[in-house]
Scaffold this motif. Structure first.
Motif, PDB file in Angstrom:
ATOM      1  N   GLY A 167      -7.634 -38.863 -26.992  1.00  0.00           N
ATOM      2  CA  GLY A 167      -6.334 -38.471 -27.533  1.00  0.00           C
ATOM      3  C   GLY A 167      -5.782 -37.221 -26.872  1.00  0.00           C
ATOM      4  N   LEU A 168      -6.666 -36.269 -26.564  1.00  0.00           N
ATOM      5  CA  LEU A 168      -6.222 -35.050 -25.891  1.00  0.00           C
ATOM      6  C   LEU A 168      -5.822 -35.322 -24.447  1.00  0.00           C
ATOM      7  N   ASP A 169      -6.421 -36.338 -23.839  1.00  0.00           N
ATOM      8  CA  ASP A 169      -6.128 -36.665 -22.433  1.00  0.00           C
ATOM      9  C   ASP A 169      -4.847 -37.481 -22.253  1.00  0.00           C
ATOM     10  N   THR A 170      -4.254 -37.921 -23.355  1.00  0.00           N
ATOM     11  CA  THR A 170      -3.064 -38.773 -23.261  1.00  0.00           C
ATOM     12  C   THR A 170      -1.939 -38.077 -22.488  1.00  0.00           C
ATOM     13  N   HIS A 171      -1.325 -38.818 -21.594  1.00  0.00           N
ATOM     14  CA  HIS A 171      -0.180 -38.378 -20.774  1.00  0.00           C
ATOM     15  C   HIS A 171      -0.566 -37.415 -19.653  1.00  0.00           C
ATOM     16  N   LEU A 172      -1.835 -37.038 -19.543  1.00  0.00           N
ATOM     17  CA  LEU A 172      -2.215 -36.162 -18.432  1.00  0.00           C
ATOM     18  C   LEU A 172      -2.097 -36.886 -17.089  1.00  0.00           C
ATOM     19  N   GLY A 173      -2.272 -38.202 -17.115  1.00  0.00           N
ATOM     20  CA  GLY A 173      -2.099 -38.968 -15.889  1.00  0.00           C
ATOM     21  C   GLY A 173      -0.695 -38.849 -15.327  1.00  0.00           C
ATOM     22  N   PHE A 174       0.285 -38.701 -16.219  1.00  0.00           N
ATOM     23  CA  PHE A 174       1.670 -38.538 -15.764  1.00  0.00           C
ATOM     24  C   PHE A 174       1.826 -37.222 -15.002  1.00  0.00           C
ATOM     25  N   LEU A 175       1.185 -36.162 -15.506  1.00  0.00           N
ATOM     26  CA  LEU A 175       1.255 -34.876 -14.801  1.00  0.00           C
ATOM     27  C   LEU A 175       0.585 -34.963 -13.435  1.00  0.00           C
ATOM     28  N   ALA A 176      -0.567 -35.633 -13.385  1.00  0.00           N
ATOM     29  CA  ALA A 176      -1.263 -35.779 -12.106  1.00  0.00           C
ATOM     30  C   ALA A 176      -0.414 -36.577 -11.116  1.00  0.00           C
ATOM     31  N   THR A 177       0.199 -37.651 -11.597  1.00  0.00           N
ATOM     32  CA  THR A 177       1.046 -38.469 -10.726  1.00  0.00           C
ATOM     33  C   THR A 177       2.266 -37.690 -10.255  1.00  0.00           C
TER      34      THR A 177
ATOM     35  N   ALA B  73      -9.201 -26.617 -19.951  1.00  0.00           N
ATOM     36  CA  ALA B  73      -9.319 -26.292 -21.376  1.00  0.00           C
ATOM     37  C   ALA B  73      -9.979 -27.431 -22.148  1.00  0.00           C
ATOM     38  N   ILE B  74      -9.633 -28.672 -21.810  1.00  0.00           N
ATOM     39  CA  ILE B  74     -10.239 -29.817 -22.498  1.00  0.00           C
ATOM     40  C   ILE B  74     -11.720 -29.932 -22.160  1.00  0.00           C
ATOM     41  N   ASP B  75     -12.080 -29.698 -20.904  1.00  0.00           N
ATOM     42  CA  ASP B  75     -13.493 -29.739 -20.518  1.00  0.00           C
ATOM     43  C   ASP B  75     -14.292 -28.659 -21.246  1.00  0.00           C
ATOM     44  N   ARG B  76     -13.706 -27.484 -21.376  1.00  0.00           N
ATOM     45  CA  ARG B  76     -14.375 -26.404 -22.087  1.00  0.00           C
ATOM     46  C   ARG B  76     -14.550 -26.768 -23.572  1.00  0.00           C
ATOM     47  N   TYR B  77     -13.530 -27.370 -24.148  1.00  0.00           N
ATOM     48  CA  TYR B  77     -13.619 -27.778 -25.553  1.00  0.00           C
ATOM     49  C   TYR B  77     -14.617 -28.919 -25.734  1.00  0.00           C
ATOM     50  N   ALA B  78     -14.667 -29.840 -24.758  1.00  0.00           N
ATOM     51  CA  ALA B  78     -15.638 -30.935 -24.823  1.00  0.00           C
ATOM     52  C   ALA B  78     -17.069 -30.400 -24.804  1.00  0.00           C
TER      53      ALA B  78
END
Length: 249
Positions: A138-148, A214-219
């Motif tokens: 859920g936290l990763d949602t839409h991050l692919g759009f930023l990468a693209t 930040a997500i990796d740190r939280y994971a």
């Protein structure tokens, strides 16, 4: 008189080639590229602001949950207080583990109790892992759009740049003149599309790297909590099994 005439001509040319006029005098393809890059940039910023706000809220709620979890109070009471409405990934993992714990019923046989304890611990770990993966997805949602956006927007801007230069050469060929008034629209198209491509790409790349870090740190924090909580439950399982064995004897 001649100097005044040249000055008037230069002033007229400058007024005719204002920033707004150069943008809107571009051809359809250039306009589509610029409008598309602007739309991508706006959507990227919306994602960026939403992600940073979500991460800030998640960290705050997780901190409050950790304070309640390590306060020394009853885990059953904490589970009842959260109920079916966990508000952050850490409390969701806790709820998933406690549900498996509540479903457990120890069997009477000594060997069966041992097997049951091991099975319970595996189920708890599995439930927490599934919950963690779901929350992180859920936290990763839409991050692919930023990468693209970060990788594609400069290329789209480069396409607009090439197209603008081609238009400049076409204008020179059509007017048989290499004056600024002939080349300016095409050059403006090239520069604007390049700028819009960078404006869309740079924030997307910077934000993507910051958010994923930040997500990796939280994971990692969630993994540590899972290890600590399963250790606590493992001790509880061992104590419960030992008491049942002593009672059986």
């Amino acid at each position: 008189m001649e100097t005044q005439t040249l000055s008037d001509v230069a002033q007229t040319a400058t007024e005719q080639m204002s920033l707004w006029d150069l943008v809107w005098s571009s051809d359809t393809i250039t306009k589509v590229v610029m409008i598309g890059l602007i739309a991508v940039s706006v959507w990227s910023w919306a994602i960026i602001m939403e992600k940073f706000a979500t991460l800030r809220q998640v960290r705050s709620l997780s901190k409050k949950f950790e304070e309640a979890f390590w306060s020394g109070g009853s885990l059953d009471r904490l589970f009842e207080a959260i109920g079916n409405r966990p508000r952050d990934p850490m409390s969701s993992m806790f709820v998933a583990a406690m549900r498996e714990w509540k479903r457990n019923t120890l069997m009477k046989g000594k060997t069966d109790r041992s097997i049951r304890g091991v099975s319970l611990q595996q189920r708890i770990e599995k439930a927490m892992m599934v919950s963690m993966d779901k929350e992180l997805d859920g936290l990763d949602t839409h991050l692919g759009f930023l990468a693209t956006t970060g990788s594609v927007a400069p290329l789209i801007g480069l396409f607009g740049t090439v197209w603008g230069i081609i238009n400049s050469f076409n204008a020179i060929a059509a007017t048989q003149s290499n004056s600024l008034s002939a080349m300016a629209p095409g050059i403006a198209e090239a520069l604007f599309t390049t700028a819009f491509g960078l404006i869309a790409a740079i924030p997307a790349v910077v934000a993507y790297n910051a958010i994923t870090t930040a997500i990796d740190r939280y994971a990692k924090k969630l993994e540590n909590f899972m290890a600590e909580f399963t250790t606590i439950l493992s001790r509880e399982i061992d104590e419960t099994t030992l008491k049942a064995d002593m009672a059986g004897e």
